[in-house]
Write a protein that holds these residues in place. Structure first.
Motif, PDB file in Angstrom:
ATOM      1  N   ILE A 112       4.277  27.320  85.128  1.00 20.85           N
ATOM      2  CA  ILE A 112       5.634  28.022  85.655  1.00 20.85           C
ATOM      3  C   ILE A 112       5.998  27.934  87.041  1.00 20.85           C
ATOM      4  CG2 ILE A 112       7.060  30.121  85.219  1.00 20.85           C
ATOM      5  CD1 ILE A 112       5.305  30.736  82.791  1.00 20.85           C
ATOM      6  N   ILE A 113       6.812  27.242  87.245  1.00 19.89           N
ATOM      7  CA  ILE A 113       7.507  27.308  89.035  1.00 19.89           C
ATOM      8  C   ILE A 113       8.193  28.525  89.160  1.00 19.89           C
ATOM      9  CG2 ILE A 113       8.471  26.003  90.749  1.00 19.89           C
ATOM     10  CD1 ILE A 113       6.135  24.582  89.401  1.00 19.89           C
ATOM     11  N   ARG A 114       7.480  29.175  90.067  1.00 19.43           N
ATOM     12  CA  ARG A 114       8.434  30.412  90.646  1.00 19.43           C
ATOM     13  C   ARG A 114       9.351  30.119  91.868  1.00 19.43           C
ATOM     14  NH1 ARG A 114       3.341  30.173  92.807  1.00 19.43           N
ATOM     15  NH2 ARG A 114       3.026  30.780  94.936  1.00 19.43           N
ATOM     16  N   ARG A 115      10.110  30.987  92.085  1.00 14.38           N
ATOM     17  CA  ARG A 115      11.336  30.967  93.219  1.00 14.38           C
ATOM     18  C   ARG A 115      10.363  31.179  94.641  1.00 14.38           C
ATOM     19  NH1 ARG A 115      16.568  31.312  92.325  1.00 14.38           N
ATOM     20  NH2 ARG A 115      17.066  31.994  90.262  1.00 14.38           N
TER      21      ARG A 115
ATOM     22  N   ALA B 230       5.493  24.392 100.360  1.00 11.22           N
ATOM     23  CA  ALA B 230       6.588  24.249  99.551  1.00 11.22           C
ATOM     24  C   ALA B 230       6.029  23.572  97.976  1.00 11.22           C
ATOM     25  CB  ALA B 230       7.556  23.469 100.136  1.00 11.22           C
ATOM     26  N   ILE B 231       5.224  22.640  98.217  1.00  9.39           N
ATOM     27  CA  ILE B 231       5.024  21.778  96.948  1.00  9.39           C
ATOM     28  C   ILE B 231       3.615  22.186  96.313  1.00  9.39           C
ATOM     29  CG2 ILE B 231       6.010  19.842  97.957  1.00  9.39           C
ATOM     30  CD1 ILE B 231       3.070  18.254  98.430  1.00  9.39           C
ATOM     31  N   ASP B 232       2.906  23.110  96.645  1.00  6.98           N
ATOM     32  CA  ASP B 232       1.556  23.323  96.343  1.00  6.98           C
ATOM     33  C   ASP B 232       1.855  23.825  94.739  1.00  6.98           C
ATOM     34  OD1 ASP B 232      -1.401  24.354  96.820  1.00  6.98           O
ATOM     35  OD2 ASP B 232      -0.333  26.280  96.147  1.00  6.98           O
ATOM     36  N   GLN B 233       2.789  24.776  94.266  1.00  5.01           N
ATOM     37  CA  GLN B 233       2.590  25.367  93.204  1.00  5.01           C
ATOM     38  C   GLN B 233       3.225  24.054  92.138  1.00  5.01           C
ATOM     39  OE1 GLN B 233       5.746  27.996  92.197  1.00  5.01           O
ATOM     40  NE2 GLN B 233       7.043  27.382  93.611  1.00  5.01           N
ATOM     41  N   PHE B 234       3.626  23.060  92.732  1.00  5.26           N
ATOM     42  CA  PHE B 234       3.979  21.725  91.780  1.00  5.26           C
ATOM     43  C   PHE B 234       2.797  20.965  91.399  1.00  5.26           C
ATOM     44  CE2 PHE B 234       8.066  22.965  93.207  1.00  5.26           C
ATOM     45  CZ  PHE B 234       9.119  22.776  92.346  1.00  5.26           C
ATOM     46  N   LYS B 235       1.652  20.942  92.186  1.00  4.72           N
ATOM     47  CA  LYS B 235       0.454  20.238  91.886  1.00  4.72           C
ATOM     48  C   LYS B 235      -0.009  20.408  90.431  1.00  4.72           C
ATOM     49  CE  LYS B 235      -0.886  20.254  96.535  1.00  4.72           C
ATOM     50  NZ  LYS B 235      -1.885  20.557  97.484  1.00  4.72           N
ATOM     51  N   ASP B 236       0.099  21.607  89.829  1.00  8.54           N
ATOM     52  CA  ASP B 236      -0.528  21.604  88.492  1.00  8.54           C
ATOM     53  C   ASP B 236       0.646  20.942  87.479  1.00  8.54           C
ATOM     54  OD1 ASP B 236      -2.775  23.068  88.933  1.00  8.54           O
ATOM     55  OD2 ASP B 236      -1.941  25.267  88.900  1.00  8.54           O
ATOM     56  N   PHE B 237       1.760  21.220  87.835  1.00  9.17           N
ATOM     57  CA  PHE B 237       2.650  20.555  86.808  1.00  9.17           C
ATOM     58  C   PHE B 237       2.784  18.858  86.941  1.00  9.17           C
ATOM     59  CE2 PHE B 237       6.993  18.391  87.238  1.00  9.17           C
ATOM     60  CZ  PHE B 237       7.299  18.242  86.139  1.00  9.17           C
ATOM     61  N   PHE B 238       2.473  18.676  88.179  1.00  6.82           N
ATOM     62  CA  PHE B 238       2.312  17.140  88.310  1.00  6.82           C
ATOM     63  C   PHE B 238       1.091  16.436  87.737  1.00  6.82           C
ATOM     64  CE2 PHE B 238       1.027  13.256  91.310  1.00  6.82           C
ATOM     65  CZ  PHE B 238       1.991  12.623  91.184  1.00  6.82           C
ATOM     66  N   LYS B 239       0.065  17.286  87.501  1.00  3.76           N
ATOM     67  CA  LYS B 239      -1.104  16.824  86.877  1.00  3.76           C
ATOM     68  C   LYS B 239      -0.837  16.894  85.458  1.00  3.76           C
ATOM     69  CE  LYS B 239      -6.152  18.133  85.880  1.00  3.76           C
ATOM     70  NZ  LYS B 239      -6.998  19.261  86.067  1.00  3.76           N
ATOM     71  N   GLU B 240       0.001  17.926  84.785  1.00  3.66           N
ATOM     72  CA  GLU B 240       0.235  17.952  83.527  1.00  3.66           C
ATOM     73  C   GLU B 240       1.049  16.705  83.025  1.00  3.66           C
ATOM     74  OE1 GLU B 240       1.032  21.867  81.098  1.00  3.66           O
ATOM     75  OE2 GLU B 240       1.542  22.403  83.135  1.00  3.66           O
ATOM     76  N   LEU B 241       2.202  16.353  84.237  1.00  4.51           N
ATOM     77  CA  LEU B 241       2.921  15.468  83.659  1.00  4.51           C
ATOM     78  C   LEU B 241       2.190  13.960  83.644  1.00  4.51           C
ATOM     79  CD1 LEU B 241       6.092  14.495  83.725  1.00  4.51           C
ATOM     80  CD2 LEU B 241       6.016  14.148  86.073  1.00  4.51           C
ATOM     81  N   ASN B 242       1.261  13.915  84.596  1.00  2.00           N
ATOM     82  CA  ASN B 242       0.627  12.636  84.697  1.00  2.00           C
ATOM     83  C   ASN B 242      -0.037  12.481  83.082  1.00  2.00           C
ATOM     84  OD1 ASN B 242       0.534  10.502  87.167  1.00  2.00           O
ATOM     85  ND2 ASN B 242       0.647  12.710  87.900  1.00  2.00           N
ATOM     86  N   GLU B 243      -0.706  13.547  82.452  1.00  2.00           N
ATOM     87  CA  GLU B 243      -1.370  13.516  81.510  1.00  2.00           C
ATOM     88  C   GLU B 243      -0.681  13.125  80.351  1.00  2.00           C
ATOM     89  OE1 GLU B 243      -3.064  17.507  81.326  1.00  2.00           O
ATOM     90  OE2 GLU B 243      -4.893  16.950  82.653  1.00  2.00           O
ATOM     91  N   ARG B 244       0.815  13.684  80.389  1.00  4.01           N
ATOM     92  CA  ARG B 244       1.871  13.170  79.244  1.00  4.01           C
ATOM     93  C   ARG B 244       2.483  12.042  79.343  1.00  4.01           C
ATOM     94  NH1 ARG B 244       4.706  18.799  77.487  1.00  4.01           N
ATOM     95  NH2 ARG B 244       2.822  20.447  78.014  1.00  4.01           N
ATOM     96  N   VAL B 245       2.547  11.441  80.645  1.00  7.63           N
ATOM     97  CA  VAL B 245       3.202  10.128  80.891  1.00  7.63           C
ATOM     98  C   VAL B 245       2.191   9.112  80.875  1.00  7.63           C
ATOM     99  CG1 VAL B 245       4.575   8.742  82.379  1.00  7.63           C
ATOM    100  CG2 VAL B 245       5.006  11.190  82.224  1.00  7.63           C
ATOM    101  N   VAL B 246       2.367   8.386  79.912  1.00  5.88           N
ATOM    102  CA  VAL B 246       1.312   7.037  79.585  1.00  5.88           C
ATOM    103  C   VAL B 246       1.867   5.915  80.366  1.00  5.88           C
ATOM    104  CG1 VAL B 246       0.035   5.739  77.857  1.00  5.88           C
ATOM    105  CG2 VAL B 246       0.754   8.209  77.410  1.00  5.88           C
TER     106      VAL B 246
END
Length: 257
Positions: A215-218, A240-256
């Motif tokens: 969940i990305i916070r303000r 600025a981008i630190d909180q997006f790292k977990d999302f980026f990891k999840e996205l990579n796992e879902r994008v084949v």
């Protein structure tokens, strides 16, 4: 072949552009990336190029779609990141397409896919930003994509927008059967507000298999990216981008790939 990912929802203020820009930046650290700006506000263009969208007059995605040729309109940011820019003239895209193909032609929604096809072997990822509307711009982006990330700002209006957007994804799949929803990203969360948590929980209950766990916070540093950009002079990039790292990891796992 490039993997194409678009970010969308028919509501403004849901961090589509910021997220598309951050994901483009993160992928470009190790991969070849083309960022495509399909929003006539041109904010992704300005975020990634640090130039005013007005500087790209006659050199935008509008001309690329009009000429059925993207090649000469690509702007190089660095060795791994390119941009197909946009400015406010992209607002006339529907008229341009209907004049060229007719009111009843399905070709209206296939043009972005058509011009990106010759570029598939040049890039590893194509990231597409969309406007806050269910429009010809958005439908072209969906038809040109392998995956779509549904952006979700925790509010009643965005909660009601999600099913309509998912319906639009279903329509796009008639022209692009391989399109998949990568997930729903809960963003701009305000930890001080109870209703933000309530709407985040509600969308998770409604779509448990689609929501990203992140969940990305303000965050002020993230908001200031629009001013400082991804430059060496921006000493807040990591924050600025630190909180997006977990999302980026999840996205990579879902994008084949």
């Amino acid at each position: 072949m490039a993997t194409s990912i678009c970010f969308g929802i028919q509501k403004g203020g849901c961090s589509k552009t910021t997220t598309a820009g951050i994901v483009s930046y993160m992928f470009a650290e190790n991969s070849r990336v083309l960022a495509v700006d399909m929003d006539c506000q041109g904010n992704l263009t300005e975020l990634l190029t640090k130039k005013a969208a007005s500087e790209f007059v006659d050199n935008t995605i509008l001309e690329a779609l009009r000429d059925s040729d993207a090649e000469k309109y690509i702007f190089r940011v660095n060795d791994r990141l390119d941009v197909l820019p946009a400015n406010n003239l992209l607002a006339i895209l529907p008229r341009t397409l209907y004049e060229k193909f007719g009111l009843r032609s399905r070709s209206v929604y296939l043009q972005l896919r058509k011009i990106l096809q010759p570029l598939q072997d040049r890039y590893d990822y194509i990231i597409i930003d969309t406007p806050p509307a269910l429009s010809e711009h958005t439908m072209n982006a969906l038809v040109a994509s392998d995956y779509v990330v549904v952006m979700y700002e925790s509010s009643a209006w965005c909660y009601s927008a999600v099913p309509n957007f998912i319906d639009s994804v279903s329509v796009a799949k008639q022209l692009n059967p391989q399109l998949k929803i990568a997930g729903i990203l809960r963003t701009l969360n305000d930890v001080r507000r109870y209703d933000s948590k309530a709407f985040n929980d509600l969308i998770a209950e409604e779509y448990p298999d689609l929501v990203f766990q992140t969940i990305i916070r303000r965050k002020a540093a993230t908001g200031r990216l629009s001013y400082y950009g991804f430059t060496d002079e921006n000493n807040e990039i990591d924050e600025a981008i630190d909180q997006f790292k977990d999302f980026f990891k999840e996205l990579n796992e879902r994008v084949v790939k």
